[in-house]
Write a protein that holds these residues in place. Structure first.
Motif: not given
Lengths: 94, 905
Positions: B678-692
């Motif tokens: 879940m953490k991995d998933e979380f990190v990748s999603t957060v990064s994506h959200e921050l990038r936008t």
């Protein structure tokens, strides 16, 4: 009552069958009971007849057969098995 | 023609051969290559059970009662089934305690009691007396048969006149030579055992030889023999149980006493236990010994039937058929061989029995008495011991001879032997109960043994004296003073049993009854309790014998101990014992040092091997100053035992706990793995959200940087977008921080009693600016009384703000309406946030509470939230043991509802 001496129950053996270690004592007691029943009244009275079988008195044949049978089964139960604690251990004591 | 001198020369030749065999066995033992250390020699030595009784008496018994001779051999066959269990335990105990005899064994079990040891010895000597006389009778009768059968040999009455006396003396000398040649009496009698095993082979071969001769040569095979016998009137009845006097009860009683005799006759105990080299040998002996019995009994009935048919009934003693049949057929060599076989059977028994009995006589009767009377202060006790033992052998044989002279002529062989069997059976309860029941006490054993012995004496021994005319016959019939209820053959007018069965029944009843009864109602002494625990739990102890070290409390010097040992077992062996102790213990043995407890205990055990446990105890305590038996020490040992039990219980519990912990760990591990994913998933999603937002900020900033001629109005607009995106970024980062904090459990909840209505009002105030901006109507509804819950105020406000701002965000500006409704029932408070926005598809309703699930409006492509707001709400509400969900409403919008348990005051 009889905690079947020498038949050390091992904790790790629980639930699994421990070949010939715990069961041996029970088998011997079973054989003793069977032998005592077969070699007493009323079984004896069944064979107490003035008859010959294969030229032998029937009571004589019965007694010696049961006798031999008990000896055979006893030898079978007590035969040495790989699971037995090594005999050398006791040998080494003296 | 069989000349007298031939018989004598052959007899003495055979005895010399026996002696040579014994000598060879001793030599092998000295050289360290023991010949008896194999299960076959052990088995053959056990066959000392087959005595003159078996060799001559069985045929006589069979001639009178048919298969009635068999229980005496079927009993041991049955008893041997349990050898693996019972005998091994006894051997184990005896080796651990240096036991020298059955009296020693029983005395040791019951607190090393000298009285018990003495009583067992007396019972043994008196009880075995008939048995020894049986052997004398067998040998002397067989002698006389050989001498007198042919008229030529009728002369020479001077020698024959008292054959039995000469035989007794020769046998005594022989036993003395065999059993008590060495000064070091503790050694096992390896030579004797070898000779006994050899004798067992000789008697089996001799008996089988005469059996085969009678069956096949005289009667042309067993089929013919049995056919003739079945036709003859005087033999036919022997083939069924009908001829058995006493019937099935007698059969059962004989089987029972033989089962006990095979273990508890003093000589059987000597061979089975004391002379045993290796417990493993019991395995083979358990079945091979019964096979030996079967073999030696195979021809008993044929010989008996043959004898009955061959001789006129009553003209020849049936006990001597094995001799008279070959003599009648003029097979003198065979007759001589058979005679040697009988001699083997009888001498074997006498040798082992007298050695066993004299050891008991010396260690358990004479020594304790002499020690008590303080008559033993000699320097070299070893020599005295030997003298006492030799005297004992002579005495025992003379007693046997006296008994023979008294009653010998009036009984058949087997009837004499059975009297002894009934005596040996008296030991069974004390031993068998003793090694399985800790409660069996010294007083109980004393009462049981003496009670059983008295009944036995009254019902079997005294009547045999009466029969020989020593006591008046009216003692037996009708009974003493003419009272038939006191008659030794029918106590209380119990007339259904034959004398042996009758005696076994009453003596066993009294013996077991007293042993159990008195044990139940008496208190055990400290030493008794210790010995009882040691005997019953022998396999549970870590090291046998290690326990009694602390029992010695007093003080003694090494030199005193050494002196005592040297007096008893000789200086050389004493020195050896001390050296062997010093080699295994870190101790310096100077003469003036104090002997510590474990050294004293070790020496006591060494001594016990020579003089028996009781005497050893008395001797050691005589040189110890102060209290010999320390109660403190005993308590410590008993304590230790219970501690061990306690410890094992605790271990079991620990292992159960460990299992539970393992399961727990497994579960935790699964969860951790899941969390990691879940953490991995979380990190990748957060990064994506921050990038936008970052991308758009960067893009607009670059336009601003590059296009310097941009109109101020457009520049303003672009800057506004950058600021808005930055705010979004900030919000996102804040929410991520909040969420991870709560999710990881690091967040410190500040719980208090609070009114949910105030929470609602606070949230409304916080969002009022937003709603005004969008020009929306917000209404609220709450009960009059406060709705008290227990929770973290700031977090709950955050939840309501999240829900409100979501509602505001998704409603159309101007026409948007939001309604807050707080209600409660007995259990929980419920807050509803109702809007008239676009509503949520049923399929989405579960998903929107998950992390980064963004609600996408179909009309606008750009997501409006961070995707964390509702996930945070859900976590907070669940942390308050509440639920949160969404449903549709009457305005075609959606209602977000959460509940929290009410706090009762």
């Amino acid at each position: 009552m009889m905690d079947t001496k020498g038949t050390v129950t091992r904790p790790h053996g629980e639930g699994r069958s421990v070949p010939g270690v715990k069961r041996r004592g029970e088998r011997l007691i079973g054989l003793l009971i069977a032998g005592a029943v077969l070699l007493n009244f009323p079984f004896l009275s069944v064979f107490s007849a003035y008859k010959l079988i294969f030229g032998f008195p029937v009571l004589y044949v019965y007694l010696f057969s049961v006798w031999g049978l008990i000896i055979g089964v006893k030898a079978l139960i007590l035969r040495r098995r790989p699971a037995d604690p090594a005999a050398d251990k006791t040998e080494a004591k003296k | 023609m069989l000349q007298n001198w031939v018989i004598l020369v052959v007899s003495f030749g055979y005895l010399s051969l026996l002696f040579a065999v014994a000598y060879y066995g001793d030599k092998r033992a000295d050289a360290g290559r023991s010949i008896i250390s194999n299960p076959y020699i052990y088995t053959f030595s056990i066959a000392v059970y087959c005595t003159g009784w078996t060799f001559y008496g069985s045929v006589g018994r069979a001639a009178a009662t048919g298969v009635g001779f068999l229980p005496v051999y079927l009993g041991p066959t049955l008893a041997a089934i349990l050898w693996w269990i019972v005998l091994r335990k006894i051997i184990h105990l005896s080796k651990a305690n240096n036991i020298t005899s059955i009296a020693d064994f029983i005395a040791s079990r019951y607190g090393k009691s000298a009285v018990i040891g003495g009583l067992v010895t007396v019972i043994s000597i008196v009880g075995i007396m008939p048995y020894i006389s049986l052997q004398l009778k067998a040998i002397s009768t067989s002698f006389n048969v050989l001498f007198n059968y042919h008229p030529v040999n009728a002369g020479g009455p001077g020698f024959i006149h008292d054959t039995a006396l000469y035989i007794a003396i020769v046998l005594a000398l022989f036993s003395i030579l065999f059993g008590t040649r060495h000064v070091d009496v503790t050694e096992r009698h390896e030579g004797m055992v070898t000779a006994i095993a050899f004798e067992s082979i000789v008697k089996l071969v001799a008996f089988s030889a005469v059996g085969i001769f009678v069956t096949f040569t005289m009667f042309d095979g067993p089929a013919n023999l049995f056919r003739y016998a079945a036709e003859a009137e005087e033999t036919a009845h022997l083939m069924s149980m009908d001829s058995l006097s006493g019937g099935y009860a007698s059969w059962l009683a004989l089987t029972f006493i033989s089962m006990t005799a095979i273990l508890f006759l003093p000589r059987q105990f000597q061979i089975l236990v004391v002379e045993n080299v290796n417990e493993e040998h019991v395995r083979t002996a358990s079945w091979l010994f019964p096979l030996y019995l079967l073999a030696i009994n195979l021809f008993v009935l044929p010989i008996a039937l043959g004898g009955l048919m061959f001789f006129r009934v009553g003209s020849v003693d049936a006990d001597m058929f094995v001799l008279t049949l070959p003599l009648k057929a003029d097979e003198e060599a065979l007759a001589l061989f058979v005679f040697i076989g009988g001699l083997s059977a009888a001498t074997g028994m006498v040798i082992v029995e007298t050695i066993a009995l004299s050891t008991m006589f010396c260690n358990d009767l004479l020594m304790p008495v002499l020690l008590r009377l303080k008559l033993l202060r000699q320097d070299d006790m070893g020599k005295l011991l030997l003298v006492m033992r030799r005297g004992g052998i002579l005495l025992i044989l003379l007693l046997g001879y006296l008994y023979f002279r008294l009653i010998g002529e009036s009984y058949a062989l087997v009837s004499i032997g059975l009297v002894s069997f009934a005596a040996a059976a008296q030991f069974a309860p004390a031993i068998l109960l003793g090694i399985y029941w800790k409660g069996a006490s010294r007083l109980g054993a004393l009462a049981g043994l003496s009670g059983g012995f008295i009944v036995w004496t009254y019902t079997l021994l005294l009547p045999s004296f009466a029969r020989s005319g020593w006591i008046t016959m009216s003692f037996v019939e009708p009974g003493p003073f003419g009272i038939s209820a006191l008659g030794p053959y029918h106590l209380f007018d119990l007339t259904v049993f034959d004398p042996i069965t009758h005696s076994v029944f009453w003596s066993m009843l009294v013996n077991i009854g007293l042993l159990v009864g008195v044990s139940l109602f008496s208190r055990q002494e400290a030493l008794e309790q210790l010995q009882a625990a040691m005997f019953v739990d022998v396999y549970k102890k870590r090291a046998v014998g290690a326990g009694d070290a602390r029992l010695w409390h007093g003080k003694t010097q090494v030199s005193d101990l050494k002196g005592l040992m040297a007096r008893m077992i000789g200086a050389d062996r004493a020195e050896e014992a001390f050296l062997s102790y010093a080699s295994t213990h870190p101790i310096e043995l100077r003469d003036d040092t104090l002997a510590d407890e474990s050294l004293v205990a070790f020496m006591e055990r060494e001594l016990a091997g020579t003089v028996g446990a009781t005497s050893a105890r008395v001797m050691v305590s005589s040189i110890i100053e102060g209290e010999a038996l320390s109660i403190d020490g005993l308590m410590k040992i008993l304590d230790e035992t219970s501690q061990v039990i306690e410890y094992s219980h605790r271990l079991e519990q620990k292992s159960r706990e460990l299992e539970a912990a393992t399961r727990e760990l497994k579960r935790t591990n699964e969860r951790l793995k899941e969390l990691d994913r879940m953490k991995d998933e979380f990190v990748s999603t957060v990064s994506h959200e921050l990038r936008t937002p970052l991308t758009s900020i960067r893009a607009f900033s670059e336009i601003l940087q590059d296009d310097e001629n941009m109109e101020p109005q457009q520049r303003q607009q672009l800057l506004r977008i950058v600021v808005k995106e930055t705010e979004r970024l900030t919000r996102l980062v804040n929410q991520v921080l909040d969420f991870t904090k709560i999710e990881s459990g690091a967040y410190q909840w500040v719980r208090e009693k609070l009114d949910l209505a105030s929470v609602m009002r606070e949230a409304l105030a916080a969002t009022s600016q937003l709603s005004q901006n969008r020009n929306m109507t917000i209404t609220q509804e709450a009960p009059d009384i406060p709705v008290m819950v227990f929770g973290d105020k700031d977090r709950l406000v955050q939840v309501v703000i999240n829900l409100l701002s979501n509602a505001i965000k998704y409603c159309e500006p101007g026409s948007g309406r939001v309604h807050l409704m707080l209600s409660h029932n007995a259990d929980e408070a419920k807050l509803k946030v109702i809007d008239n926005g676009p509503g949520i598809e049923p399929g989405e309703r579960e998903l929107i509470f998950e992390k980064f699930h963004q609600f996408r409006d179909s009309s606008k492509d750009k997501p409006q939230g961070t995707g964390l707001g509702l996930a945070i709400c859900k976590t907070i509400i669940e942390n308050h043991r509440g639920r949160i969900w969404v449903e549709s409403n009457q305005w075609k919008g959606s209602s977000f509802i959460f509940t929290i348990p009410i706090m009762h005051s």
